[in-house]
Enzyme design. Structure first.
Site, PDB file in Angstrom:
ATOM      1  N   GLY A 506       0.826  -1.199   0.000  1.00 14.60           N
ATOM      2  CA  GLY A 506       0.000   0.000   0.000  1.00 14.60           C
ATOM      3  C   GLY A 506       0.857   1.244   0.000  1.00 14.60           C
ATOM      4  N   GLN A 507       0.216   2.340  -0.293  1.00 12.49           N
ATOM      5  CA  GLN A 507       0.921   3.620  -0.312  1.00 12.49           C
ATOM      6  C   GLN A 507       0.053   4.613   0.448  1.00 12.49           C
ATOM      7  OE1 GLN A 507       4.026   4.669  -1.896  1.00 12.49           O
ATOM      8  NE2 GLN A 507       3.584   6.473  -0.662  1.00 12.49           N
ATOM      9  N   GLY A 508       0.481   4.959   1.635  1.00 11.63           N
ATOM     10  CA  GLY A 508      -0.261   5.957   2.393  1.00 11.63           C
ATOM     11  C   GLY A 508       0.261   7.328   2.068  1.00 11.63           C
ATOM     12  N   PHE A 510       1.838   9.139   3.922  1.00 12.06           N
ATOM     13  CA  PHE A 510       3.109   9.394   4.583  1.00 12.06           C
ATOM     14  C   PHE A 510       4.178   8.397   4.226  1.00 12.06           C
ATOM     15  CE2 PHE A 510       0.086  11.346   7.644  1.00 12.06           C
ATOM     16  CZ  PHE A 510       0.399  12.638   7.278  1.00 12.06           C
ATOM     17  N   VAL A 513       3.703   1.054   2.496  1.00  9.84           N
ATOM     18  CA  VAL A 513       3.547   0.000   3.488  1.00  9.84           C
ATOM     19  C   VAL A 513       3.991  -1.308   2.835  1.00  9.84           C
ATOM     20  CG1 VAL A 513       1.949  -1.217   5.003  1.00  9.84           C
ATOM     21  CG2 VAL A 513       1.582   1.198   4.496  1.00  9.84           C
ATOM     22  N   LYS A 527       5.096   0.088   7.983  1.00 11.98           N
ATOM     23  CA  LYS A 527       4.888   1.399   7.380  1.00 11.98           C
ATOM     24  C   LYS A 527       6.207   2.143   7.443  1.00 11.98           C
ATOM     25  CE  LYS A 527       2.225   5.031   8.951  1.00 11.98           C
ATOM     26  NZ  LYS A 527       0.959   5.709   9.213  1.00 11.98           N
ATOM     27  N   ASP A 624      -8.427  11.178  10.482  1.00 12.33           N
ATOM     28  CA  ASP A 624      -8.276  10.753   9.082  1.00 12.33           C
ATOM     29  C   ASP A 624      -8.992   9.432   8.837  1.00 12.33           C
ATOM     30  OD1 ASP A 624      -7.494  11.080   6.476  1.00 12.33           O
ATOM     31  OD2 ASP A 624      -5.471  10.291   6.762  1.00 12.33           O
TER      32      ASP A 624
END
Ligand SMILES: *[C@@H]1O[C@H](CO)[C@@H](O)[C@H](O)[C@H]1NC(C)=O
Ligand SMILES: *[C@@H]1O[C@H](CO)[C@@H](O)[C@H](O)[C@H]1NC(C)=O
Ligand SMILES: *[C@@H]1O[C@H](CO)[C@@H](O)[C@H](O)[C@H]1NC(C)=O
Ligand SMILES: *[C@@H]1O[C@H](CO)[C@@H](O)[C@H](O)[C@H]1NC(C)=O
Ligand SMILES: *[C@@H]1O[C@H](CO)[C@@H](O)[C@H](O)[C@H]1NC(C)=O
Ligand SMILES: *[C@@H]1O[C@H](CO)[C@@H](O)[C@H](O)[C@H]1NC(C)=O
Ligand SMILES: *[C@@H]1O[C@H](CO)[C@@H](O)[C@H](O)[C@H]1NC(C)=O
Ligand SMILES: *[C@@H]1O[C@H](CO)[C@@H](O)[C@H](O)[C@H]1NC(C)=O
Length: 816
Positions: A506-508, A510, A513, A527, A624
């Protein structure tokens, strides 16, 4: 002896004096003149790391002289002398001649010998702790001036301190050659070394075909390498001067073991790190890493993107040479310019995030800058691209490419790759009219940027002052009383195979991941807070401290964290089913979630949020909440994640104020988005949006409805007023739903997204309303954060269309 010396130069060497040879004891690290090493005897490096002797790989009739790691059970071979020429008889001997040659003989026939140019007066052979077998002259002033060293003739393994490349003075290529197979150390045709192009670079070769390249050294790293990370294992460098060109790495901690091996069977080059816990080699990284790493997978003037399909596309200003083949997905034909070059009036377009093209046809001038490089390239009509040779700092030096551009890779993330300027005809560049406009725009942008810059510097300064005061010790002290396990960076890099792209889940906002596996087999999600992201130490510590104190089955569990230099990592339990958004916004996967499961998820989120708002010792505002921050375990139990923006309050305080509005568009309550006021009620607003999305299977973004452009909330409100709320249901739940329950959810969600915080229920009321048949107040018109909605078709998503997953976390500074 003099007689023997002259005889040495003729092949085959005959050994006359075996009776004079003194066999040596096993506990030394050297072989001196007229000593020899017989079968079954070894010498060991001074601190016991490496051992030299005879070995075989299963068949005793095929024995070899080699060096291996002494202290590990698998005794992996790092070097072989006679790889292609095995010994079949245990009467073989290794001896050092007075000329300074090491000679391996068998039945008086020379099987292998070293080749040094200079003759020694008083030679000695030493096995060093680096694993290097060297021959020195004990009388020589410089003991590092070896007559010969095994590091110059590697096998398939590179160890710390070895140089791979070219010794230009000796015209010697030092490269790795894979074994033919695991039980045959004959050098195969799979090799790794440097090719001396004008802009030299490293290639993995299959025979004389290029197989993989990581791009030339650009002053900072290899052009196609991973973003520079604070890797815990080794330091590396690339040196290029008149005498030598090489790549070298050295271990950061001498008690570590690492090796880099080329493998003909696996057709790769991999790095391993020894694990004391599992007593095995941990796989650390590998090349090729993705399909785009295979040399020439796309044709000329194309680029390859590993993260999209089809992977190959023409460069800007180019078109497929053969459109038919192109459309039938044969993309190796290459691309040609759409319009011919004018030569004199051409210009250049900058392309970013690239591994630069193959350097075979290049020209390098280190003494000129980028502007002169452009001028020089423009003068030569076959110069097709240029860039800096050294991108470090402001950039310096010039490299130009001639002819077709080959083997370019486009990285998905902006931390990787570099800029390349490609030549295009005037028609492909912005017209003059455009240029004038863009000049004006540039001036405006410049002024704005300057102002912005001053502001930014001010804020960064303020933040830096704040961050710097938190020295490393104080971070550790801050984390000490929290009782969070601290992970070792090495453990995590090995668990995630050095943050291999394949392991990215995943790509948050910040940072990315990664999925990982600890040595015990436990799966984890890591993360990795990007050093470029807005999340500084403050947020990191906030998240660690907060989440460490929270224990609830609907909150994701933090297993630990890791801080090392710039690297900040959070380690969570791994959630098999990923995030909720990947289900509800996906046409196919949404069918996997029927209504009872969705309702179960909704109730889980409510319980998690209730715990945050009311039940935990602190009052926590998440700030969030959104579908991508809800993770699902193997039983589809929801868990709220990502507490990077969360705020905690003691006592009765339930709201706060910030001049740094962070969150995600579409989920932010109006008072928060506009005034920076957040409270548990702004979380309730986000929950309302999330609830509506779960029921409707649509994102809260521009939707088309009867020629109106509304967001999901507006759309829901319109249908609710018309008593048509049934139309909102996601088609995947139509068969499984309990209509009264779904309507109740829509009702609750509309109450949660009311304009004024005081009109919104608390999570306690939400759980009561969802769990019983109690009467509820009628919602008023919701307050949805007005988004500027363009009337252009492409922004307006058809209700039945699957929406793309292009969420954006934002950070903005609102004036106070
Ligand atoms: C090794 O050589 C001997 C003698 O030639 C032979 O008898 C034996 O079978 C060989 N062993 C293997 C494993 O090839
Ligand atoms: C052993 O190797 C030598 C060459 O090194 C060869 O001439 C000889 O025939 C071999 N003997 C056996 C038994 O394989
Ligand atoms: C190796 O070769 C020598 C000389 O030819 C011979 O005397 C000896 O018996 C051989 N040893 C073995 C184990 O084959
Ligand atoms: C050893 O060498 C002698 C002569 O050089 C040869 O006759 C004999 O067969 C060899 N023995 C082996 C085992 O290779
Ligand atoms: C270096 O060696 C290669 C053969 O290995 C030879 O073709 C080449 O001419 C040599 N270059 C120089 C400068 O001696
Ligand atoms: C090469 O990799 C294969 C697995 O892909 C492995 O079985 C083999 O042992 C490796 N070879 C060497 C020489 O390490
Ligand atoms: C090197 O590694 C050992 C064992 O992992 C560790 O005890 C030691 O503190 C490390 N040294 C440094 C300088 O990091
Ligand atoms: C690249 O540029 C940086 C900054 O100007 C400099 O420190 C570095 O030595 C240069 N590297 C090379 C290989 O020239």
């Amino acid at each position: 002896m003099k007689f023997i010396l002259t005889m040495m130069s003729s092949i085959p060497y005959i050994l006359f004096v075996s009776s004079l040879v003194v066999s040596i004891a096993a506990d030394t690290s050297s072989i001196s003149q007229s000593q020899s090493l017989s079968f079954g005897k070894t010498i060991v490096s001074p601190s016991g790391t490496f051992e030299l002797g005879f070995f075989h790989l299963g068949n005793p009739n095929k024995s070899y002289l080699g060096i291996w790691f002494k202290n590990i059970p698998s005794r992996d071979i790092v070097w072989v002398a006679n790889g292609g020429n095995p010994i079949n008889n245990s009467s073989a001997l290794l001896s050092l001649k007075s000329s300074g040659h090491l000679v391996l003989t068998h039945n008086n026939t020379v099987v292998w010998s070293t080749s040094s140019l200079k003759e020694a007066i008083n030679p000695v052979a030493n096995l060093l702790d680096s694993g290097n077998l060297v021959i020195r002259d004990e009388n020589a002033a410089n003991q590092e001036a070896y007559l010969w060293q095994s590091f110059d003739y590697p096998s398939d393994t590179m160890v710390s301190g070895m140089k791979i490349g070219w010794d230009l003075k000796r015209n010697l290529s030092i490269h790795l050659s894979a074994w033919k197979s695991a039980d045959d150390p004959t050098p195969g045709d799979f090799t790794w070394g440097i090719i001396l192009h004008p802009y030299p670079e490293m290639y993995l070769m299959k025979g004389n075909k290029k197989y993989q390249r990581v791009g030339p050294w650009n002053g900072l790293q290899f052009s196609g390498g991973r973003p520079k990370i604070n890797n815990p294992v080794y330091l590396y460098k690339f040196v290029s001067n008149k005498e030598e060109i090489y790549y070298e790495w050295t271990l950061k901690n001498a008690s570590l073991l690492s090796k880099l091996v080329v493998n003909q069977t696996a057709q790769d080059r991999s790095r391993y790190v020894w694990s004391e816990t599992t007593k095995s080699w941990g796989f650390y990284s590998t090349r090729p890493e993705d399909p785009c790493d295979h040399y020439g997978i796309c044709g000329a003037n194309e680029y390859c993107s590993p993260s999209v399909l089809p992977m190959c596309e023409c460069l800007k200003g180019y078109k497929p040479e053969s459109p038919e083949k192109w459309n039938s997905m044969d993309r190796t034909q290459g691309c040609v310019l759409k319009h011919p070059l004018s030569c004199k009036d051409d210009g250049f377009a900058p392309l970013d995030r690239l591994k630069v093209p193959d350097t075979k046809r290049t020209y390098v001038d280190e003494s000129i800058d980028l502007e002169q490089c452009k001028t020089k390239c423009l003068k030569d009509c076959s110069c097709m691209a240029y860039t800096n040779t050294n991108i470090s700092g402001a950039g310096s030096g010039c490299v130009m490419w001639f002819g077709e551009l080959f083997d370019i890779k486009l990285f998905p993330d902006r931390e990787s790759g570099q800029r390349l300027y490609i030549r295009l005809p005037p028609s492909e560049l912005e017209s003059n009219w455009h240029k004038k406009i863009s000049k004006i725009v540039n001036i405006i942008t410049f002024v704005a940027a300057t102002l912005g810059g001053i502001l930014a510097i001010f804020f960064i300064y303020r933040r830096n002052v704040a961050d710097k005061s938190k020295t490393k010790e104080s971070i550790e002290r801050q984390l000490e009383d929290v009782d969070v396990p601290l992970f070792n960076l090495l453990t995590i890099t090995i668990a995630t195979n050095n943050f291999l792209l394949k392991n990215k889940i995943g790509q948050g906002g910040f940072g990315p991941v990664y999925k990982g596996k600890l040595e015990g087999g436990q799966e984890i999600a890591v993360k990795r807070l990007s050093s470029r992201s807005g999340q500084g130490l403050t947020e990191f510590i906030t998240e660690v401290k907060l989440i460490a104190k929270l224990q609830h089955r609907n909150l994701v569990k933090l297993l630990g964290c890791c801080i090392k230099g710039k690297e900040k990592l959070l380690v969570y339990e791994y959630m098999v089913n990923g995030s909720l958004d990947s289900f509800i916004f996906d046409k196919i996967k949404s069918k996997l979630l029927d209504w009872p499961q969705r309702f179960h998820i909704i109730l889980g989120i409510v319980r998690g949020l209730l715990y945050l708002h009311q039940d935990s010792r602190l009052r926590i505002i998440h700030r969030d909440l959104k579908a991508s921050n809800i993770l699902l375990d193997e039983k589809l139990n929801p868990k709220i994640s990502d507490f990077g923006l969360a705020r905690a309050f003691g006592g009765d305080q339930t709201e706060g104020n910030t001049d740094r509005v962070v969150g995600t568009y579409g989920y932010m309550a109006p008072e928060y988005a506009v005034d920076g006021q957040f409270s548990i009620k702004s979380d309730v607003f986000s929950f309302g949006i999330l609830l509506l999305e779960i029921v409707c299977g649509n994102k809260n973004k521009a939707l088309c409805h009867e020629n109106q452009t509304l967001n999901l909330v507006g759309h829901a409100w319109t249908l609710w007023k018309e008593q048509n709320a049934l139309q909102l249901f996601d088609s995947s739940i139509k068969d499984s739903c309990v209509i009264s329950e779904v309507l109740r959810c829509i009702h609750v969600s509309l109450l949660c997204v009311q304009q004024y915080p005081e009109d919104r229920p608390t999570m306690t009321s939400v759980i009561q309303m969802l769990g019983s048949e109690m009467d509820m107040v009628e919602p008023k018109e919701p307050g949805f954060f007005p988004r500027r909605i363009l009337k252009e078709g492409n922004l307006c998503t058809n209700l039945n269309q699957v929406t793309s997953n292009d969420e954006l976390s934002i950070t903005s500074l609102s004036g106070r």
